[in-house]
Write an enzyme that holds these catalytic residues in place. Structure first.
Site, PDB file in Angstrom:
ATOM      1  N   TRP A 119       2.370  13.212  -0.114  1.00 38.39           N
ATOM      2  CA  TRP A 119       3.119  14.042   0.845  1.00 38.39           C
ATOM      3  C   TRP A 119       4.010  13.118   1.674  1.00 38.39           C
ATOM      4  O   TRP A 119       3.559  12.086   2.172  1.00 38.39           O
ATOM      5  CB  TRP A 119       2.117  14.794   1.732  1.00 38.39           C
ATOM      6  CG  TRP A 119       2.744  15.578   2.848  1.00 38.39           C
ATOM      7  CD1 TRP A 119       3.784  16.463   2.750  1.00 38.39           C
ATOM      8  CD2 TRP A 119       2.354  15.560   4.231  1.00 38.39           C
ATOM      9  NE1 TRP A 119       4.054  17.003   3.986  1.00 38.39           N
ATOM     10  CE2 TRP A 119       3.200  16.471   4.919  1.00 38.39           C
ATOM     11  CE3 TRP A 119       1.381  14.874   4.956  1.00 38.39           C
ATOM     12  CZ2 TRP A 119       3.095  16.706   6.286  1.00 38.39           C
ATOM     13  CZ3 TRP A 119       1.277  15.114   6.312  1.00 38.39           C
ATOM     14  CH2 TRP A 119       2.125  16.016   6.972  1.00 38.39           C
ATOM     15  N   ASP A 171      -7.465  14.232   3.387  1.00 43.01           N
ATOM     16  CA  ASP A 171      -6.488  15.146   3.953  1.00 43.01           C
ATOM     17  C   ASP A 171      -6.714  16.493   3.266  1.00 43.01           C
ATOM     18  O   ASP A 171      -6.445  16.637   2.066  1.00 43.01           O
ATOM     19  CB  ASP A 171      -5.064  14.630   3.693  1.00 43.01           C
ATOM     20  CG  ASP A 171      -4.001  15.570   4.241  1.00 43.01           C
ATOM     21  OD1 ASP A 171      -4.353  16.617   4.814  1.00 43.01           O
ATOM     22  OD2 ASP A 171      -2.800  15.241   4.091  1.00 43.01           O
ATOM     23  N   LYS A 185      -1.699  26.536   5.826  1.00 45.50           N
ATOM     24  CA  LYS A 185      -1.499  27.220   4.544  1.00 45.50           C
ATOM     25  C   LYS A 185      -2.537  28.301   4.300  1.00 45.50           C
ATOM     26  O   LYS A 185      -2.183  29.424   3.970  1.00 45.50           O
ATOM     27  CB  LYS A 185      -1.572  26.213   3.396  1.00 45.50           C
ATOM     28  CG  LYS A 185      -1.005  24.847   3.697  1.00 45.50           C
ATOM     29  CD  LYS A 185       0.492  24.804   3.603  1.00 45.50           C
ATOM     30  CE  LYS A 185       0.986  23.459   4.078  1.00 45.50           C
ATOM     31  NZ  LYS A 185       2.248  23.086   3.533  1.00 45.50           N
TER      32      LYS A 185
END
Ligand code: KET
Length: 410
Positions: A138, A219, A255
């Site tokens: 990311w 993460d 999300k």
């Protein structure tokens, strides 16, 4: 009195480049074409390509409004009910680590803020320790550790030839890292590749991290989006905890609950004793206080209401499965369209094998530019498209754009 016109004291400030991910949305907004499609940021859209507020979120907010809650400051560590719910969602409600008080949880400013707090903690308590980041990863990971003053290097992750995991490379690089390094791992639905280690590979990764005296820093931004199951998507993290390994975990509700703008997440340290957990938490609070003092309350209460309420939790699970399911459906349709339109016999099956919100298309920078310049399809320049921003109706158009860019642009 008029202000003196003169040379600005800010004259030396140069123009910052647009953000590689959020900057794509800016470019999209500036495009006036009707055909335009934003596949840049990983944000869920409905089939009508509209943002979605989950029903469970609306219900939780209604409850909050009716109970007339106040706007007092939260404690530095955040809302207690949120911290309890988030640790349980991550580790399982019956987790021995939670029962034994070995988990230090501090509410953070979503995934990014929680990673940033974890990075600040590493910088302060493990000075000089290196963080290993997957290649690719990311886009914001490197910024986060750079700004926290934590040195990092990369471990191999993606093998373009197989469009799969470079497991050997990954293991070799983790092995070569100085003992006591932090290994940043995507808990599930690796961004941007959409490729996760298998359960057997996770075991081997845990073995190696233990052997080398490293520490995993997870993460977890997509819990529920890989398999559709909130539990299954936490297996990687739970495997490490079951083995008694100490870990750091950043969580995000952007999300899976669609709470992007609420900035709600957490940093968790799972450690060997309750005594250590208490001290670690106290220091995480000490780091948070001068940065932002204490976190916002609204998103924390939504999560606490949804995760902490059996009926709403079940409803959430169903909505989560619906979102993950819609992405799987467009994934299949895109693959079908690519395979029927492309007469060259190229194998597009990697689109189907990848999981989560994204597809890592293999398009290079020039090809990605063609996608936006010619086709008005906006994506990140590393070749990632967000399938969460795609509708069934747009799959055919997208397939045309990809095929044109792939074959006609070098
Ligand atoms: N980790 C990963 C792997 C990740 O993809 C994101 C967001 C985050 C953390 C942080 O999200 P937050 O909203 O701070 O909880 N990714 C999407 C959005 C972004 O870049 O900010 C994206 O990749 O499009």
């Amino acid at each position: 009195m008029t202000l003196a016109a003169g040379v600005s004291k800010f004259e030396a400030v140069t123009m910052a480049p647009p953000d590689p991910i959020l900057g794509v949305s800016e470019a999209f907004r500036a495009d006036t074409s009707d055909a335009k499609l934003n596949l840049g940021v990983g944000a869920y859209r409905t089939e009508e390509l509209q943002p979605l507020v989950l029903n469970v979120v609306k219900k939780a907010e209604k409850k909050m409004l009716e109970s007339g809650e106040n706007k007092e400051y939260l404690p530095i560590e955040g809302l207690a009910a949120f911290n309890k719910a988030t640790a349980e969602l991550l580790l399982g409600a019956d987790s021995p680590a939670i029962k034994e008080g070995r988990v230090a949880t501090v509410q953070g400013l979503s995934g990014t803020g929680s990673l940033r707090l974890g990075a600040a903690f590493i910088q302060r308590y493990f000075p000089g320790a290196k963080v290993l980041i997957s290649s690719p990863t990311w886009g914001n990971h490197k910024n986060i550790f750079n700004d926290a003053g934590v040195p990092w290097s990369e471990y191999r992750y993606f093998e373009p030839k197989t469009v799969g995991l470079d497991f050997e490379g990954m293991m070799a690089d983790i092995k070569d890292a100085p003992s006591g390094s932090f290994i940043l791992l995507h808990g599930c639905a690796h961004n941007p590749t959409g490729i996760d280690p298998t359960p057997e590979q996770w075991e081997k990764i845990a073995d190696l991290i233990e052997e080398k005296g490293h520490m995993a820093f997870f993460d977890v931004a997509y819990q529920g989006f890989a398999s559709g199951s909130l539990d299954q998507d936490a297996d990687s993290v739970r495997l490490f905890v079951k083995r008694g390994l100490e870990i750091l975990v950043a969580q995000s509700y952007s999300k899976n609950l669609g709470l992007y703008a609420e900035r709600i997440g957490a940093i968790n340290a799972v450690v060997h004793s309750s005594d250590v957990a208490v001290r670690v938490k106290s220091q995480l609070k000490r780091l948070a206080r001068p940065m932002y003092s204490n976190p916002p309350v609204h998103g924390a209460k939504i999560v606490a209401n949804v995760v902490g309420d059996a009926a709403l939790f079940d409803e959430w699970r169903a909505e989560m499965e619906m979102m993950a399911g819609r992405i799987k459906t467009v994934r299949q349709r895109l693959y079908d369209d690519l395979s029927t339109k492309d007469k060259s016999g190229k194998d597009w099956s990697f689109v189907l094998k990848q999981i989560g919100m994204f597809s890592f298309t293999g398009l290079n920078r020039a090809q990605s530019d063609n996608m936006s310049d010619k086709w008005h399809v906006y994506m990140t320049k590393d070749g990632r498209i967000s399938l969460a921003g795609l509708s069934l109706a747009k799959c055919s158009y997208l397939a045309d754009a990809i095929i044109d860019s792939y074959y006609n642009v070098q």
